[in-house]
Each structure stands twice: as C-alpha cells, then as structure tokens.
Design a protein around this motif. Structure first.
Motif, mmCIF file in Angstrom:
data_model
loop_
_atom_site.group_PDB
_atom_site.id
_atom_site.type_symbol
_atom_site.label_atom_id
_atom_site.label_comp_id
_atom_site.label_asym_id
_atom_site.label_seq_id
_atom_site.Cartn_x
_atom_site.Cartn_y
_atom_site.Cartn_z
ATOM 1 N N CYS A 1 0.834 -1.216 -0.235
ATOM 2 C CA CYS A 1 0.077 0.184 0.273
ATOM 3 C C CYS A 1 0.723 1.308 0.003
ATOM 4 N N ASP B 1 0.432 3.128 3.714
ATOM 5 C CA ASP B 1 1.035 2.706 4.950
ATOM 6 C C ASP B 1 2.066 1.382 4.905
ATOM 7 N N CYS C 1 -5.587 -3.214 1.304
ATOM 8 C CA CYS C 1 -4.799 -3.358 2.362
ATOM 9 C C CYS C 1 -5.790 -3.525 3.398
ATOM 10 N N HIS D 1 -5.976 -2.010 6.226
ATOM 11 C CA HIS D 1 -6.411 -0.646 6.649
ATOM 12 C C HIS D 1 -7.656 -0.059 6.069
ATOM 13 N N HIS E 1 -7.550 0.843 2.275
ATOM 14 C CA HIS E 1 -7.232 1.544 1.296
ATOM 15 C C HIS E 1 -7.512 0.588 0.128
HETATM 16 ZN ZN LIG Z 1 -3.022 1.166 3.242
#
Ligand SMILES: [Zn+2]
Ligand SMILES: C[S@@+](CC[C@H](N)C(=O)[O-])C[C@H]1O[C@@H](n2cnc3c(N)ncnc32)[C@H](O)[C@@H]1O
Length: 284
Positions: free
Chosen positions: A9, A12, A25, A27, A29
C-alpha cells in the motif's frame, strides 16, 4: 505470484491483496485496476503536480519515435551486456520510469525468443505513459507510481533497469534481492550531437553522472553503444525533440532552426552501466 499480487500500500506499506480487480490493504485502502489492467498507486498526497511526469503529448511523441525502431540497438545492447550469471529463467525485472513500455516490451520478445521467461514490471509516474504501456503489452504488470517510493516489498526484483530516467538508489536497493542488478542507461557525450549543435550556441563539456559511484551499489560493467540513424520528416524530428530534455532547454533560435529541417542524420551515443547491490545493504 505476479507483481500485481505482491504490491504494498502506498499509504501505509501494508501488503495489498488482489481480489477480482481491486487491490486492498488491511487498513481499508483500495485501488482499482484500470480497464487496461494497470494500477494507479500514486496517492494524491505524493503528487507534486496534478498530472505528474510526461504529458499525453510527450508520451504519444515518444511512442511514435520508438515504434520506428531507431533505438532497437539499445535493446540489443541491454540484452547482450546482461551479466551471464544473472540471465536466468523466471528473473524478475522492474523498469523504473518505463515510459510507454517500448523497452520492456521489446526485451520480453527478445528474451522469449532466447527461451528465457522473465517476470516483467513497469512503473512510471505518468499515467499517460502507463496507460499506453498497458495497451502495448498485456504480459507485464504496469503500475503508476514513483521511484521515490516504490510500492513493492523489499527484495522483490532481480534486476532494476532505469533508462533515461530519474533513479532513486535507496529505493532501487530496497526493491532488489541480495546481489540484485541495477542497469542505468544514459546519454553519452555525443548523443544526438548533430541536433544539439543546431539547438545550442555552444556545446558544454560532457559531465559524467555518478562519477563518485552510486550509494549502495558497486559498478560491475560499463559499455558504450554508438550507432547512427536518420529521420526524414519534420514530424519525426519534432517527435524526437519532444522526448529529450532539449525541448525545454534549447534556445528559441535553436528550436526555430530545427523547425526548418526536413531530414537529419543523427548519432546515438548511449552509456550502459551495470551495478550490483552491495550485500546486506538496505538503507543507503
Ligand atoms: Zn493501506
Ligand atoms: C525521458 S523519459 C524515459 C522513458 C523510458 N524509460 C524510455 O527511455 O523510453 C522519463 C520518464 O520518467 C518518468 N518519471 C519522471 N519522474 C518519475 C518518478 N519520480 N518516478 C517514476 N517515473 C518518473 C516520466 O514520466 C517519463 O516517462
């Protein structure tokens, strides 16, 4: 696993999973694959301009020029000088600043004819370049991204090639496997000298780049490739001019003089430098 299935990503650095046509990802995204199969991993906050890298027009001009195969001797020089110990089946190659994909496409064809399969990945900051590349060759993983922050995991590639581009050595080192190779292809002293004589009132002395070496790498091979070619129309001359830095640097008078040409014979003078990543070196 293809490169598109093993990216990280850009926000991050968490691993990205490919599900259908979406990379995501943990998180949350997400990045959609474009219709032609490339992925744009250049986050808005990393963009210095709204449309970074080569413009649509520059990409089209480069594509028209390269498709005439005047620069094919560079493809041959790359493959002929590739260190034997690293010319192996299933090698992973990254073209960092791949433009509209000419070199990666031609290298793929030539390697296949030699019975070598290479997993090829092309990355460029210009979405226009990557869009054109993704139409040219469907067997390459194409990514919009920046050399300044490659969205790839550590040690992913056996070779990084950077032709007439903008190298970021710390990132190339991180992306390369142990003892991985880096190839820099750049203009030599006499590159397009006939055109430069028209464009500039005087020609400056040639200053070699990276004369003190490249951090994190050792130079293992250096080769010059020189050949001549001719362009026989003003359109072709302008296409070549617009893919060089001279389009921005040359004087007004110089550019006007070039506009009067209907043909020109040119020298290509290119330097190939092969580097090997220093062992155990990740942060340089
Ligand atoms: Zn991410
Ligand atoms: C002179 S062109 C060379 C393209 C290709 N390697 C070739 O030789 O045909 C330079 C390329 O670098 C790209 N570029 C500029 N900055 C970049 C960056 N930070 N990361 C990746 N590519 C970049 C441009 O969009 C352009 O396509």
């Amino acid at each position: 696993m293809s490169t598109l299935e093993s990216l990280i990503c850009p926000i991050d650095a968490a691993p990205l999973k490919l599900n259908g046509r979406v990379l995501s990802c943990e998180h949350g995204h997400t990045f959609d694959l474009a219709k032609t199969g490339y992925v744009n991993l250049l986050p808005v906050q990393n963009k210095r301009s709204k449309d970074p890298g080569d413009s649509k027009e520059m990409v089209a001009a480069r594509q028209n020029f390269l498709n005439q195969q005047h620069y094919y001797p560079i493809v041959e020089a790359i493959l002929d000088s590739w260190p034997d110990s690293h010319m192996v089946n299933d090698m992973r190659i990254l073209d960092a600043g791949c433009g509209e994909g000419y070199y990666l496409n031609e290298m793929g064809k030539s390697l296949t004819s030699k019975g070598i399969h290479a997993e090829r990945t092309g990355l460029d900051i210009s979405k226009w370049a990557v869009l054109a590349a993704s139409k040219r060759d469907k067997n390459v993983s194409w990514i919009v991204g920046s050399n300044a922050s490659l969205p790839v995991p550590e040690g992913r590639f056996d070779a990084v090639v950077c032709l007439f581009g903008f190298p970021v050595f710390s990132e190339f080192s991180r992306a390369l496997s142990n003892k991985g190779l880096l190839l820099l292809v750049e203009s030599g002293a006499d590159h397009l000298i006939e055109l430069r004589r028209l464009l500039y009132p005087s020609i400056h002395d040639f200053k070699p780049t990276y004369a003190d070496g490249v951090p994190g790498f050792k130079l293992i091979k250096e080769q010059a490739q020189r050949f001549t070619f001719s362009l026989s129309s003003q359109t072709h001359i302008q296409e070549l001019l617009s893919m060089t830095p001279h389009i921005h640097k040359a004087s007004y008078e110089g550019r006007e003089a070039v506009k009067l040409l209907e043909s020109i014979s040119l020298t290509a003078d290119v330097k190939l430098r092969w580097y090997q990543k220093n062992e155990g070196n990740h942060d340089v």
